[in-house]
Design a protein around this motif. Structure first.
Motif, PDB file in Angstrom:
ATOM      1  N   LYS A  63       2.287   5.990   4.909  1.00 42.81           N
ATOM      2  CA  LYS A  63       2.412   7.374   4.397  1.00 42.81           C
ATOM      3  C   LYS A  63       3.648   8.031   5.011  1.00 42.81           C
ATOM      4  CE  LYS A  63       1.000  10.819   1.959  1.00 42.81           C
ATOM      5  NZ  LYS A  63       1.043  10.693   0.498  1.00 42.81           N
ATOM      6  N   LYS A  64       3.764   7.897   6.315  1.00 47.89           N
ATOM      7  CA  LYS A  64       4.859   8.567   7.033  1.00 47.89           C
ATOM      8  C   LYS A  64       6.221   7.995   6.635  1.00 47.89           C
ATOM      9  CE  LYS A  64       6.484   8.939  11.817  1.00 47.89           C
ATOM     10  NZ  LYS A  64       7.181   7.666  11.974  1.00 47.89           N
ATOM     11  N   ASP A  65       6.324   6.675   6.590  1.00 48.39           N
ATOM     12  CA  ASP A  65       7.639   6.059   6.364  1.00 48.39           C
ATOM     13  C   ASP A  65       8.016   5.961   4.886  1.00 48.39           C
ATOM     14  OD1 ASP A  65       7.726   5.758   9.066  1.00 48.39           O
ATOM     15  OD2 ASP A  65       7.239   3.618   9.085  1.00 48.39           O
ATOM     16  N   PHE A  66       7.018   5.806   4.008  1.00 43.50           N
ATOM     17  CA  PHE A  66       7.359   5.521   2.594  1.00 43.50           C
ATOM     18  C   PHE A  66       6.564   6.346   1.588  1.00 43.50           C
ATOM     19  CE2 PHE A  66       7.824   1.615   5.156  1.00 43.50           C
ATOM     20  CZ  PHE A  66       9.202   1.431   5.042  1.00 43.50           C
ATOM     21  N   ASP A  67       5.739   7.274   2.070  1.00 42.15           N
ATOM     22  CA  ASP A  67       4.898   8.101   1.200  1.00 42.15           C
ATOM     23  C   ASP A  67       4.006   7.247   0.292  1.00 42.15           C
ATOM     24  OD1 ASP A  67       3.887  10.523   0.383  1.00 42.15           O
ATOM     25  OD2 ASP A  67       5.322  10.737  -1.271  1.00 42.15           O
ATOM     26  N   ILE A  68       3.487   6.152   0.836  1.00 40.71           N
ATOM     27  CA  ILE A  68       2.632   5.250   0.054  1.00 40.71           C
ATOM     28  C   ILE A  68       1.157   5.492   0.384  1.00 40.71           C
ATOM     29  CG2 ILE A  68       1.901   2.803  -0.083  1.00 40.71           C
ATOM     30  CD1 ILE A  68       4.891   2.099   0.011  1.00 40.71           C
ATOM     31  N   ASP A  69       0.344   5.515  -0.679  1.00 40.73           N
ATOM     32  CA  ASP A  69      -1.108   5.641  -0.514  1.00 40.73           C
ATOM     33  C   ASP A  69      -1.791   4.369  -1.015  1.00 40.73           C
ATOM     34  OD1 ASP A  69      -1.468   8.531   0.267  1.00 40.73           O
ATOM     35  OD2 ASP A  69      -0.340   8.790  -1.602  1.00 40.73           O
ATOM     36  N   PHE A  70      -2.864   3.998  -0.347  1.00 38.84           N
ATOM     37  CA  PHE A  70      -3.692   2.892  -0.851  1.00 38.84           C
ATOM     38  C   PHE A  70      -5.132   3.160  -0.440  1.00 38.84           C
ATOM     39  CE2 PHE A  70      -4.646   0.497   3.051  1.00 38.84           C
ATOM     40  CZ  PHE A  70      -3.701   0.999   3.930  1.00 38.84           C
ATOM     41  N   HIS A  71      -6.067   2.372  -0.972  1.00 37.17           N
ATOM     42  CA  HIS A  71      -7.474   2.633  -0.667  1.00 37.17           C
ATOM     43  C   HIS A  71      -7.946   1.926   0.601  1.00 37.17           C
ATOM     44  CE1 HIS A  71      -7.556   3.942  -5.005  1.00 37.17           C
ATOM     45  NE2 HIS A  71      -8.016   4.979  -4.342  1.00 37.17           N
ATOM     46  N   ARG A  72      -8.115   0.610   0.520  1.00 34.46           N
ATOM     47  CA  ARG A  72      -8.675  -0.092   1.684  1.00 34.46           C
ATOM     48  C   ARG A  72      -7.735  -1.193   2.157  1.00 34.46           C
ATOM     49  NH1 ARG A  72     -14.074  -2.113  -0.995  1.00 34.46           N
ATOM     50  NH2 ARG A  72     -12.517  -2.381  -2.640  1.00 34.46           N
ATOM     51  N   LEU A  73      -7.884  -1.554   3.411  1.00 34.32           N
ATOM     52  CA  LEU A  73      -7.158  -2.718   3.945  1.00 34.32           C
ATOM     53  C   LEU A  73      -8.186  -3.816   4.218  1.00 34.32           C
ATOM     54  CD1 LEU A  73      -4.315  -3.722   5.150  1.00 34.32           C
ATOM     55  CD2 LEU A  73      -5.388  -3.280   7.347  1.00 34.32           C
ATOM     56  N   PHE A  74      -7.917  -5.012   3.707  1.00 33.22           N
ATOM     57  CA  PHE A  74      -8.775  -6.167   4.002  1.00 33.22           C
ATOM     58  C   PHE A  74      -8.061  -7.039   5.025  1.00 33.22           C
ATOM     59  CE2 PHE A  74     -10.054  -6.015  -0.768  1.00 33.22           C
ATOM     60  CZ  PHE A  74     -10.979  -5.022  -0.514  1.00 33.22           C
TER      61      PHE A  74
END
Lengths: 111, 351
Positions: B232-243
């Motif tokens: 979020k901080k570096d690239f303004d990317i959102d995602f739901h979960r990390l596996f």
């Protein structure tokens, strides 16, 4: 004759210290596990502190263990090296701050 | 970093039988570490049994635009194995007939299959609850013909599960190849742009973390927190979960472990971390894996070791749910990878 004092496989035998003193060994490992639990400090922060201290006490087992622990936690090499520099700064600072004592003795004894 | 698969390099480990022999000797020879079978024998007899079939995982083929150092599939641009239209059609029939709730497409890069879009449209129209495409992300930016894939995924309600080994460039590129990180970031941004990964969005975007070396993954929740914050901080990317997925000692990861002299320590680590509680939830208990040639396996890993299901039914065209449910799950020492610590599956940790 060439067997080194430190052997990496001895790290796996750490728990064996309980064999000759079960009660104290168990107390130690229980305490150890509690110390590293997530609390006011995160487990990640504690791992970095452990890595820095490992370098200060120059324990090769601890350096091995907490480098691997850091890798597993997603701590990258820049963060690990910064932690080592914190240890080095405190250690170097501890020598240098005694320079004040040297300076005071020098001044007192000099005309 | 190698630019060809083990098969392309005619490496001994390209043969699954060589891998299985390696995994059963050395430290697992009699008197050494317990084999996975011996370890299971310490648990109740039904500890590892097929439960209700929920997931059909299809491997569309081994062709990939990347040659990742840890790839258990030994995928790469030089691999030509592809699922035929006939086998794809068999899979569609099974989807209609069985109570499977999750369809999981993997590869290689499944998007490179010439029938990929046809198959996705057909399968989506059947109405499976959770339709996953495992994307390596860079394929979305590899060629103009793939640029519209985020829209295509959205149109068919695809759940995108993407590999991203780390939220920083260096580790990602070392595992997956130079330039992979920046292309992956662009692909994630393109997915975000069409609505994937946003809070509350039904367009699910999950990431997969594999350790970039001979160590186990950390706590999934803690890593997800770090990934979310950094992306979020570096690239303004959102995602739901990390596996988080543990690397299994198969194929190119096995090659890496042996070449870097990490194999023994890594296997010791997996055996030490064996968690009986993880056994009940490993993916082979609710999944069937279909190989590019239609053969059936307990999981994608067994597929790569050519350990076909221990059942009279060995091919999708002969599918018989009752017979398959009665099978024993095939195991070897690689299975320690799925039962270590919090466990590992294609849906991340299992505990």
């Amino acid at each position: 004759m060439n067997t080194p004092y430190y052997q990496s496989q001895d790290l796996k035998k750490f728990k064996n210290i309980s064999d000759w003193s079960p009660e104290l060994g168990e107390k130690f490992f229980e305490y150890y596990a509690s110390v590293f639990e997530e609390s006011a400090l995160t487990a990640r922060e504690k791992s970095l502190i452990a890595l820095a201290v490992a370098h200060t006490v120059q324990c090769p087992y601890c350096i091995d263990a907490y480098t691997q622990d850091g890798l597993e936690r997603g701590i990258d090499k820049q963060e690990m090296m910064e932690a080592v520099h914190v240890a080095a700064a405190i250690r170097g600072g501890a020598s240098l701050v005694h320079g004040v004592q040297m300076m005071e003795v020098y001044q007192k004894r000099s005309m | 970093m190698a630019t060809k698969s083990l098969k392309g390099r005619v490496h001994a480990l390209a043969e699954s039988s060589k891998q299985l022999t390696f995994l059963s000797n050395g430290i697992f020879a009699p008197g050494g570490l317990p084999t996975f079978k011996e370890k299971l024998e310490t648990l109740p007899a039904d500890a590892l049994r097929p439960k209700k079939l929920e997931i059909l995982q299809m491997n569309l083929g081994y062709m990939c635009n990347q040659v990742c150092a840890h790839c258990h599939v030994d995928a790469g641009p030089d691999r030509k194995e592809m699922m035929s239209r006939e086998t794809l059609s068999y899979c569609l029939q099974i989807l209609k007939q069985t109570p499977v709730t999750t369809l999981d497409l993997t590869g290689g890069a499944p998007e490179m299959h010439p029938d990929f879009r046809w198959f996705v449209a057909e399968a989506a129209s059947i109405g499976v609850e959770d339709f996953i495409v495992r994307s390596n992300l860079t394929i979305l930016r590899a060629n103009k013909k793939y640029y519209d894939l985020p829209h295509f995924f959205k149109k068919h309600g695809i759940h995108v599960v993407s590999s991203l080994p780390f939220y920083k460039k260096e580790k990602t590129d070392r595992q997956r190849g130079e330039g992979v990180f920046s292309q992956s970031i662009q692909a994630l941004q393109a997915l975000n742009d069409v609505g994937y990964g946003q809070q509350g969005s039904k367009l699910l975007l999950d990431l997969v973390y594999n350790p970039s070396g001979a160590f186990l993954p950390a706590n999934q929740q803690a890593l997800e927190h770090d990934f979310k914050k950094a992306l979020k901080k570096d690239f303004d990317i959102d995602f739901h979960r990390l596996f988080t997925i543990t690397n299994l000692p198969i194929s190119r990861f096995l090659e890496y472990l042996i070449a870097s002299e990490n194999y023994e320590d890594y296997m010791h680590r997996l055996v030490e971390a064996f968690n009986p509680a993880a056994v009940a939830n490993v993916m082979c208990t609710n999944t069937l894996s279909v190989g590019w040639d239609g053969s059936l396996y307990d999981c994608d890993f067994n597929q790569m070791l050519d350990l076909k299901v221990a059942s009279p039914v060995q091919h999708i065209k002969d599918f018989d749910l009752a017979q398959l449910q009665a099978r024993e799950i095939c195991i070897s020492q690689h299975c320690y990878g799925c039962t270590a610590g919090a466990g590992s599956s294609c849906q991340g940790s299992v505990l």
